[in-house]
Design a protein around this motif. Structure first.
Motif, PDB file in Angstrom:
ATOM      1  N   THR A 137      57.191 -35.125   8.922  1.00 40.33           N
ATOM      2  CA  THR A 137      58.373 -35.647   9.684  1.00 40.33           C
ATOM      3  C   THR A 137      57.998 -35.424  11.293  1.00 40.33           C
ATOM      4  O   THR A 137      57.765 -34.122  11.645  1.00 40.33           O
ATOM      5  CB  THR A 137      59.725 -35.151   9.153  1.00 40.33           C
ATOM      6  N   HIS A 140      52.638 -35.382  15.096  1.00 35.96           N
ATOM      7  CA  HIS A 140      51.956 -36.220  16.007  1.00 35.96           C
ATOM      8  C   HIS A 140      50.554 -36.616  15.323  1.00 35.96           C
ATOM      9  O   HIS A 140      49.504 -35.739  15.292  1.00 35.96           O
ATOM     10  CB  HIS A 140      51.520 -35.435  17.364  1.00 35.96           C
ATOM     11  N   LEU A 156      56.492 -39.335   6.177  1.00 34.34           N
ATOM     12  CA  LEU A 156      55.891 -39.531   7.799  1.00 34.34           C
ATOM     13  C   LEU A 156      57.037 -40.017   8.586  1.00 34.34           C
ATOM     14  O   LEU A 156      56.825 -40.835   9.549  1.00 34.34           O
ATOM     15  CB  LEU A 156      54.667 -40.406   7.629  1.00 34.34           C
ATOM     16  N   SER A 158      59.382 -40.851  11.378  1.00 33.60           N
ATOM     17  CA  SER A 158      59.384 -40.607  12.849  1.00 33.60           C
ATOM     18  C   SER A 158      58.257 -39.926  13.406  1.00 33.60           C
ATOM     19  O   SER A 158      58.121 -39.483  14.383  1.00 33.60           O
ATOM     20  CB  SER A 158      60.588 -39.794  13.360  1.00 33.60           C
ATOM     21  N   ALA A 159      56.962 -40.199  12.600  1.00 30.16           N
ATOM     22  CA  ALA A 159      55.694 -39.627  12.923  1.00 30.16           C
ATOM     23  C   ALA A 159      55.158 -40.313  13.922  1.00 30.16           C
ATOM     24  O   ALA A 159      55.325 -41.738  13.847  1.00 30.16           O
ATOM     25  CB  ALA A 159      54.651 -39.395  11.733  1.00 30.16           C
ATOM     26  N   ASP A 160      54.183 -40.144  14.535  1.00 29.75           N
ATOM     27  CA  ASP A 160      53.512 -40.861  15.668  1.00 29.75           C
ATOM     28  C   ASP A 160      52.087 -41.178  14.973  1.00 29.75           C
ATOM     29  O   ASP A 160      51.186 -40.390  14.991  1.00 29.75           O
ATOM     30  CB  ASP A 160      53.327 -39.862  16.988  1.00 29.75           C
ATOM     31  N   LEU A 161      52.012 -42.367  14.637  1.00 28.41           N
ATOM     32  CA  LEU A 161      50.483 -42.934  13.984  1.00 28.41           C
ATOM     33  C   LEU A 161      49.974 -43.723  14.795  1.00 28.41           C
ATOM     34  O   LEU A 161      49.091 -44.668  14.336  1.00 28.41           O
ATOM     35  CB  LEU A 161      50.777 -43.561  12.675  1.00 28.41           C
ATOM     36  N   MET A 176      57.851 -44.016   5.709  1.00 29.51           N
ATOM     37  CA  MET A 176      57.394 -44.479   7.023  1.00 29.51           C
ATOM     38  C   MET A 176      58.410 -44.513   8.231  1.00 29.51           C
ATOM     39  O   MET A 176      58.055 -45.121   9.102  1.00 29.51           O
ATOM     40  CB  MET A 176      56.123 -44.915   7.116  1.00 29.51           C
ATOM     41  N   ALA A 179      58.609 -44.325  12.111  1.00 31.99           N
ATOM     42  CA  ALA A 179      57.134 -44.139  12.527  1.00 31.99           C
ATOM     43  C   ALA A 179      56.560 -45.040  13.462  1.00 31.99           C
ATOM     44  O   ALA A 179      56.856 -46.121  13.407  1.00 31.99           O
ATOM     45  CB  ALA A 179      56.212 -43.998  11.443  1.00 31.99           C
ATOM     46  N   LYS A 181      53.761 -47.291  14.730  1.00 29.91           N
ATOM     47  CA  LYS A 181      52.544 -47.850  13.997  1.00 29.91           C
ATOM     48  C   LYS A 181      51.673 -48.715  15.013  1.00 29.91           C
ATOM     49  O   LYS A 181      50.864 -49.560  14.755  1.00 29.91           O
ATOM     50  CB  LYS A 181      52.922 -48.309  12.659  1.00 29.91           C
ATOM     51  N   THR A 184      47.848 -49.142  14.333  1.00 34.65           N
ATOM     52  CA  THR A 184      47.442 -48.313  13.216  1.00 34.65           C
ATOM     53  C   THR A 184      46.645 -49.185  12.375  1.00 34.65           C
ATOM     54  O   THR A 184      46.893 -50.383  12.311  1.00 34.65           O
ATOM     55  CB  THR A 184      48.799 -47.707  12.443  1.00 34.65           C
TER      56      THR A 184
END
Length: 201
Positions: A137, A140, A156, A158-161, A176, A179, A181, A184
């Motif tokens: 969560t 980065h 994942l 709010s993850a930065d992918l 996700m 996130a 994306k 990605t």
């Protein structure tokens, strides 16, 4: 010039020694300060070390070779692991919240149910590793390599992918939502029951 008596000469010699000795000792002090730390809270910092449940909070592990290490359940919250080698290491259930893992090398490693909330894994090499049930969560992961990684039931949110590579990754039941994306790569990723996964791959 009058001859100096013995007590006077002795005092002058002592004064000269006091001036010279500190300068001479400086290199020795510098050498002592540069000696690397090989153990933290009883945990040896070398490949294949056995440190289950070790307390490594805020530890400076930059560039350390911890390949094959057993760090199951270890507390690595806010530890600095930039550029460290964790290839084949076992970090199942480890606490890595807020840890710095930029450019870490961790292929074929185990991170099942690890907590990586808010961790920085920019440009990390995480290929073929197992992240089943791991929590990323708000982590980065920009430019991270997660090709063929197992992310079953991982979070994942709010993850930065952005520009991350997830080619051939298992995203079964992965969440996700929210996130980032952008660019990605999800080529050949398996996304069964994935929430927030792209629909155009």
């Amino acid at each position: 010039m009058p001859a100096l008596n013995r007590p006077t000469r002795s005092l002058l010699n002592l004064a000269a020694a006091c001036v010279i000795l500190p300068g001479m000792l400086l290199p020795a002090v510098a050498v002592v300060e540069s000696i690397p730390v090989h153990e933290i809270n009883g945990c040896g910092l070398w490949p294949y070390t056995r440190c289950q449940g070790a307390d490594l909070r805020h530890a400076d592990l930059v560039g350390r070779n911890l390949a094959g290490a057993d760090l199951r359940g270890a507390n690595l919250a806010r530890a600095d692991l930039r550029g460290a080698n964790l290839a084949g290491a076992n970090l199942e259930g480890a606490d890595l919240r807020g840890a710095r893992l930029n450019k870490v090398n961790a292929p074929v490693a185990i991170f099942r149910h690890a907590r990586l909330v808010g961790a920085d894994l920019e440009a990390a090499r995480l290929m073929r590793s197992d992240y089943t049930g791991a929590d990323f969560t708000a982590a980065h992961l920009e430019i991270a390599n997660l090709n063929h990684a197992r992310l079953t039931d991982a979070r994942l949110v709010s993850a930065d992918l952005q520009e991350a590579k997830l080619q051939g990754a298992q995203l079964i039941g992965t969440n996700m939502e929210g996130a980032l994306k952008r660019f990605t790569n999800f080529n050949d990723a398996y996304m069964k029951d994935c929430t927030g996964c792209p629909l155009d791959w």
